[in-house]
Design a protein around this motif. Structure first.
Motif, short mmCIF file in Angstrom:
data_model
loop_
_atom_site.label_atom_id
_atom_site.label_comp_id
_atom_site.label_asym_id
_atom_site.label_seq_id
_atom_site.Cartn_x
_atom_site.Cartn_y
_atom_site.Cartn_z
N GLU A 22 58.64 8.10 -84.65
CA GLU A 22 59.59 8.01 -83.53
C GLU A 22 60.02 6.57 -83.29
O GLU A 22 61.13 6.33 -82.81
N PRO A 63 57.87 6.09 -78.04
CA PRO A 63 57.82 6.45 -79.45
C PRO A 63 56.41 6.39 -79.99
O PRO A 63 55.58 5.60 -79.55
N ARG A 79 67.43 14.17 -78.43
CA ARG A 79 66.17 14.63 -78.98
C ARG A 79 65.57 15.71 -78.11
O ARG A 79 65.30 15.48 -76.92
N GLU A 95 62.28 17.06 -85.53
CA GLU A 95 61.26 16.44 -84.68
C GLU A 95 59.85 16.81 -85.12
O GLU A 95 58.95 15.96 -85.14
#
Length: 507
Positions: free
Chosen positions: A34, A30, A43, A99
């Motif tokens: 994230e 991440p 994802r 995203e």
């Protein structure tokens, strides 16, 4: 004056049991926002999302603020037929928008509202085998046989859908005698819409732990496991399914939905277990009434008040004005309301003042503006006319709205262009002055006289998405819009900008 405004967009896709999400990964390290995401959600990878971008794309631009109570992201999605080939295709694209535009803006302890466009599910009518003829039409010259002058391609697509969904149409005509033939394909596609639209955005809100707004033209529904319903309404592309989603009445409304991150009704059907609020558009536009035969939301009485009152979130009250309602004031800007003005007596006339009376302070204006953006309409220059919604919301002294969030759909759909500039405005704003393209000019005798107050740069624009070209004289901008339009044959045809804007809302 808003005769062309309707909104016909598309979005959605569902989580089918056993169906993976191509290119998804939850094991990547991440970074930024994230780190706030649950570790086990679906994802799409960065490579997958990059491949799904249109040719003209820009990262989200935004404006942070100290003391923020809510962070808002307004999507400017470019619709493309490749995103509705099947359920997984659109699900992936919608998550890619998250995203690329929302996840980077996430901040610990700050709730996020993500606003998708008006009619964000309609294009999923072209999903799967039943939608294949429409996808073929959209990719051929017959999709826009006379350019964007008449919606002949749209009418052709509805005719094809009437054939593809004929078994479901006949089933619903038996259940709801006298159903309007113009909307029968929308009614017949209820199961498709739930799997494509409702489940996609419901899942996004739950998985990404955000609040989500999106709109679609669909009926209310219930889940059914009745063998007869399974036989009548199951998507022929799917294998065995445990349930189907069946319309509970014949009303098909342009509805804006608000989902939250947590379940609120375990007994609700899939796609609505975390549904917080729904708003039915009223009034409707000419396209929505004459071409699609949609049903309007309530205009008077207790039902109209409940529809316009919105929903409390993070210390604000969100109200939903889906395109045309955001232009319904009942009096001109700069003039006092007429004597005896009763803003909630008929919301088709004064939808905006009614929302203000009901305590709404954040106006969510999901948009799918059908037509060229840089063009002239009955009120004159359209971007100048548009100030009567997004800017007037936070500048009209007769109301107290704090913010307006307008998320535009862009992209050609058959012979209907959709275009606009996504914006977030704030009352008493002190941002760098901004304006829609062409709004530094004013043409007396062409532009409505009271629109003069809308001309020029305005500090109320907290964020404003750029257009496909820099500002220029109106004639040059109109030529660019013509090049973008369906059937133009120009190198710019359908080359709209996909992006997003974001801002922090403070009390």
């Amino acid at each position: 004056m808003r005769l062309r405004r309707s909104g016909i967009a598309w979005a959605g896709v569902m989580a089918l049991a056993g169906m993976g999400l191509g290119g998804c990964s939850s094991s990547e390290a991440p970074a930024g926002g994230e780190a706030l995401l649950p570790p086990d959600i679906e994802r799409p990878s960065a490579d997958t999302c990059a491949a799904l971008r249109p040719a003209r794309w820009a990262a989200a631009s935004g404006h942070g603020a100290s003391g923020a109570a809510l962070r808002v992201v307004a999507m400017q999605y470019k619709q493309e037929i490749r995103h509705v080939v099947d359920y997984a295709a659109f699900r992936t694209k919608m998550r890619c928008l998250m995203e690329e535009h929302a996840v980077p803006q996430m901040r610990a302890g700050l709730p996020m509202l993500v606003v998708f466009n008006e009619d964000a599910g309609l294009m999923t009518l072209a999903t799967g085998t039943r939608g294949a003829p429409v996808r073929v039409l959209a990719g051929s010259p017959l999709g826009a046989p006379v350019g964007d002058s008449l919606p002949l391609g749209m009418l052709g697509a509805l005719a094809l859908l009437n054939v593809s969904y004929l078994p479901q149409i006949l089933a619903y005509r038996a259940r709801f005698p006298g159903v309007d033939a113009r909307k029968q394909a929308l009614l017949a596609a209820t199961d498709t819409f739930v799997r494509a639209f409702s489940q996609t955005f419901s899942d996004i809100a739950r998985d990404y732990r955000v609040y989500v707004v999106a709109s679609n033209n669909q009926a209310r529904y219930a889940a059914s496991r009745d063998p007869l319903d399974l036989a009548l309404f199951k998507d022929p592309d799917l294998g065995a399914v445990d349930e189907v989603y069946v319309a509970t009445d014949a009303r098909v409304t342009n509805t804006t939905y608000l989902w939250g991150p947590d379940e609120v009704d375990a007994n609700a059907p899939s796609g609505e277990k975390n549904l917080l609020f729904r708003n039915e558009k009223v009034p409707l536009t000419d396209i929505e009434t004459t071409v699609l035969g949609l049903d309007a939301g309530p205009s008077t009485g207790a039902a109209a008040l409940a529809n316009a009152a919105g929903y409390p979130l993070a210390g604000f009250r969100l109200g939903f004005a889906t395109s045309l309602p955001a232009f319904q004031w009942g009096y001109d800007f700069g003039a006092a309301p007429p004597a005896g003005f009763a803003p909630c007596a008929d919301v088709t006339v004064s939808y905006m003042p009614c929302m203000d009376t009901l305590g709404v302070d954040v106006v969510v204006q999901a948009e799918a503006n059908p037509g060229r953006w840089a063009t002239y309409q009955a009120g004159g220059w359209q971007p100048l006319e548009w100030m009567a919604s997004t800017w007037r919301t936070v500048a009209d002294p007769e109301v107290g709205f704090r913010y307006n969030i307008t998320a535009h759909l862009v992209g050609n759909l058959l012979d209907l262009p959709f275009d606009g500039q996504t914006a977030i405005t704030k009352r008493g704003g002190s941002a760098a002055p901004r304006h829609y393209v062409g709004n530094l000019e004013f043409e007396p005798g062409t532009d409505v006289a009271w629109y003069l107050a809308f001309q020029g740069d305005k500090r109320e624009f907290v964020q404003l998405a750029p257009w496909v070209s820099d500002d220029a004289p109106r004639a040059q901008l109109a030529a660019t819009a013509a090049a973008l339009a369906p059937g133009s044959g120009d190198a710019l045809e359908n080359d709209y900008l996909e992006t997003a804007v974001w801002a922090d809302l403070v009390h």
